[in-house]
Design a protein around this motif. Structure first.
Motif, PDB file in Angstrom:
ATOM      1  N   ALA A   3     -34.611  45.128  27.958  1.00 44.04           N
ATOM      2  CA  ALA A   3     -35.011  45.205  29.125  1.00 44.04           C
ATOM      3  C   ALA A   3     -35.008  43.830  29.744  1.00 44.04           C
ATOM      4  O   ALA A   3     -34.486  43.737  30.974  1.00 44.04           O
ATOM      5  N   LEU A   4     -35.655  42.857  28.966  1.00 43.72           N
ATOM      6  CA  LEU A   4     -35.783  41.482  29.614  1.00 43.72           C
ATOM      7  C   LEU A   4     -34.400  40.765  29.701  1.00 43.72           C
ATOM      8  O   LEU A   4     -34.382  40.108  30.441  1.00 43.72           O
ATOM      9  N   MET A   5     -33.475  41.213  28.896  1.00 40.05           N
ATOM     10  CA  MET A   5     -32.195  40.521  28.995  1.00 40.05           C
ATOM     11  C   MET A   5     -31.424  41.096  29.998  1.00 40.05           C
ATOM     12  O   MET A   5     -30.569  40.102  30.708  1.00 40.05           O
ATOM     13  N   LEU A   6     -31.714  42.200  30.544  1.00 43.20           N
ATOM     14  CA  LEU A   6     -31.131  42.719  31.726  1.00 43.20           C
ATOM     15  C   LEU A   6     -31.716  42.498  32.826  1.00 43.20           C
ATOM     16  O   LEU A   6     -31.272  42.301  34.093  1.00 43.20           O
ATOM     17  N   ASP A   7     -33.068  42.050  32.974  1.00 47.80           N
ATOM     18  CA  ASP A   7     -33.794  41.493  33.984  1.00 47.80           C
ATOM     19  C   ASP A   7     -34.967  40.277  33.836  1.00 47.80           C
ATOM     20  O   ASP A   7     -36.156  40.924  33.401  1.00 47.80           O
ATOM     21  N   GLN A   8     -34.437  39.222  33.483  1.00 50.09           N
ATOM     22  CA  GLN A   8     -35.025  38.245  33.095  1.00 50.09           C
ATOM     23  C   GLN A   8     -36.176  37.850  33.994  1.00 50.09           C
ATOM     24  O   GLN A   8     -37.140  37.310  33.592  1.00 50.09           O
ATOM     25  N   ASP A   9     -36.341  38.525  35.137  1.00 51.27           N
ATOM     26  CA  ASP A   9     -37.364  38.174  36.137  1.00 51.27           C
ATOM     27  C   ASP A   9     -38.339  39.159  36.160  1.00 51.27           C
ATOM     28  O   ASP A   9     -39.627  39.088  36.899  1.00 51.27           O
ATOM     29  N   ASN A  10     -38.338  40.150  35.287  1.00 51.93           N
ATOM     30  CA  ASN A  10     -39.401  41.356  35.016  1.00 51.93           C
ATOM     31  C   ASN A  10     -40.701  40.807  34.262  1.00 51.93           C
ATOM     32  O   ASN A  10     -40.837  40.625  33.169  1.00 51.93           O
ATOM     33  N   GLY A  11     -41.785  40.374  35.254  1.00 50.81           N
ATOM     34  CA  GLY A  11     -43.014  39.911  34.801  1.00 50.81           C
ATOM     35  C   GLY A  11     -43.678  40.939  34.014  1.00 50.81           C
ATOM     36  O   GLY A  11     -44.665  40.630  32.955  1.00 50.81           O
ATOM     37  N   VAL A  12     -43.750  42.366  34.509  1.00 49.03           N
ATOM     38  CA  VAL A  12     -44.292  43.355  33.715  1.00 49.03           C
ATOM     39  C   VAL A  12     -43.772  43.239  32.046  1.00 49.03           C
ATOM     40  O   VAL A  12     -44.608  43.451  31.180  1.00 49.03           O
ATOM     41  N   VAL A  13     -42.629  43.357  31.989  1.00 50.27           N
ATOM     42  CA  VAL A  13     -42.017  43.437  30.686  1.00 50.27           C
ATOM     43  C   VAL A  13     -42.600  42.345  30.011  1.00 50.27           C
ATOM     44  O   VAL A  13     -42.820  42.301  28.566  1.00 50.27           O
ATOM     45  N   ARG A  14     -42.345  41.157  30.322  1.00 47.95           N
ATOM     46  CA  ARG A  14     -43.063  39.886  29.800  1.00 47.95           C
ATOM     47  C   ARG A  14     -44.303  39.756  29.116  1.00 47.95           C
ATOM     48  O   ARG A  14     -44.694  39.557  28.039  1.00 47.95           O
ATOM     49  N   GLN A  15     -45.075  40.473  30.104  1.00 48.38           N
ATOM     50  CA  GLN A  15     -46.659  40.622  29.629  1.00 48.38           C
ATOM     51  C   GLN A  15     -46.756  41.522  28.449  1.00 48.38           C
ATOM     52  O   GLN A  15     -47.485  41.629  27.695  1.00 48.38           O
ATOM     53  N   LYS A  16     -45.810  42.704  28.764  1.00 46.53           N
ATOM     54  CA  LYS A  16     -45.894  43.697  27.566  1.00 46.53           C
ATOM     55  C   LYS A  16     -45.643  43.135  26.209  1.00 46.53           C
ATOM     56  O   LYS A  16     -46.170  43.576  25.160  1.00 46.53           O
ATOM     57  N   LEU A  17     -44.405  42.299  26.186  1.00 46.67           N
ATOM     58  CA  LEU A  17     -43.924  41.709  25.017  1.00 46.67           C
ATOM     59  C   LEU A  17     -45.192  40.584  24.586  1.00 46.67           C
ATOM     60  O   LEU A  17     -45.520  40.485  23.254  1.00 46.67           O
ATOM     61  N   ARG A  18     -45.729  39.964  25.330  1.00 44.72           N
ATOM     62  CA  ARG A  18     -46.978  39.234  25.015  1.00 44.72           C
ATOM     63  C   ARG A  18     -48.083  40.005  24.281  1.00 44.72           C
ATOM     64  O   ARG A  18     -48.703  39.413  23.306  1.00 44.72           O
TER      65      ARG A  18
END
Length: 324
Positions: free
Chosen positions: A145-160
């Motif tokens: 998902a992050l590869m498709l939308d690198q500005d998605n802060g919610v996904v970054r937080q979930k990954l962390r």
């Protein structure tokens, strides 16, 4: 991300006949394993298995030794063969799952763990590993998902959050205990999975099981078990529908060849069907759940089995077979 998967270090054998010679060989192999002499342990186990090739505990221990030696492909085959020959044992499925996980094949790892839990729903190790696998699958999906939308802060937080949950400081490899009191560190293993479950057709609400149909289905099951007990291979195979699905990646021809060898091999076989419960799914399809006991000259066990049958040409024949 460091991910710790738990490897089963012992296998629960259900009433498998042993011998003083077999126990001595296993004790010797275990002593060599505890002292780190894995190649010597493998030699002892191979020698023993030449005499008793179906000793499940020795085969399981041998697979663990192969893991220790870093022979991943051989360990994969050893655990896979155990799931084929002893589908009621959850530990080989669990270790296949760990090996697949080490290769990053989380889908196959998940399937193997679900197969372990289908045979043993209270197996805590498999539940723990399955949770880690779901976390790994989630991480892979979030990364896509992050590869498709690198500005998605919610996904970054979930990954962390997943990174924090799955990183255990100071631990870099799965822990394998070759004895209950002697945990050690294993090299990364390898894996294969059987199907986790056999899908069943939903029951048809308007279908009624008549005494005549129940008797015909029961007779088909008992004819199947009697043919197995009598080692009448032709009658045993005739109990299976032409469209029977072995469910383990084998072709029908491969499965038949394997069953011919195994049904006819032992000197004595006794198979019993206990307390069969019949569910009629439609006018020509049924499920039967029962306790199956098996005894031969060298091995015995008891499992819960589910058979799916189809009526064709006035005969009820098996279309699917599953150990629960």
């Amino acid at each position: 991300m460091k991910r710790i998967f738990r490897v089963a270090a012992a296998v629960t054998i259900f009433a498998i006949a042993g011998s003083a010679l077999g126990a001595a060989a296993l004790d010797q192999a275990q002593s060599l394993i505890n002292s780190g002499q894995y190649q010597q342990a493998l030699t002892v186990l191979d020698s023993h298995l030449k005499q008793v090739p179906q000793d499940a505990e020795a085969r399981f221990t041998r697979a663990l030794v192969l893991v220790k030696l870093g022979r991943e492909d051989d360990a994969l085959k050893a655990f896979s063969d155990l799931t084929r020959d002893y589908p009621q044992l959850p530990e080989p499925y669990n270790n296949l799952a760990v090996l697949y996980a080490q290769r990053g094949d989380y889908e196959k790892s998940r399937d193997a763990l679900e197969a372990a839990l289908a045979t043993h729903p209270s197996y805590a190790t498999a539940h723990e590993n399955l949770g880690d696998i779901y976390a790994a699958l989630a991480s892979a999906a979030y990364n896509r998902a992050l590869m498709l939308d690198q500005d998605n802060g919610v996904v970054r937080q979930k990954l962390r959050l997943l990174e924090q949950m799955n990183t255990l400081p100071g631990e870099a490899a799965p822990a394998v205990s070759v004895a209950p009191t002697a945990p050690t560190t294993a090299p990364a293993p390898t894996i294969q999975t059987p199907p986790a479950t056999i899908a069943s057709a939903p029951p048809a609400p308007a279908t009624t099981l008549t005494p005549e149909t129940a008797e015909a289905i029961s007779q088909a099951i008992y004819d199947w078990s009697s043919a197995w007990s009598d080692q009448n291979v032709a009658a045993y195979l005739a109990s299976y529908d032409p469209d029977f699905d072995p469910g383990d990646g084998q072709t029908r021809a491969q499965w038949e060849s394997q069953r011919r060898a195994r049904v006819g091999a032992p000197g004595k076989v006794e198979v019993r069907v206990i307390n069969p419960q019949i569910d009629l799914l439609s006018a020509d399809r049924a499920q039967v759940r029962f306790i199956q006991t098996y005894e031969s000259d060298t091995y015995s066990d008891q499992v819960t089995k589910l058979l799916e049958l189809r009526q064709s040409g006035g005969q009820w024949r098996i279309t699917r077979e599953m150990v629960l």
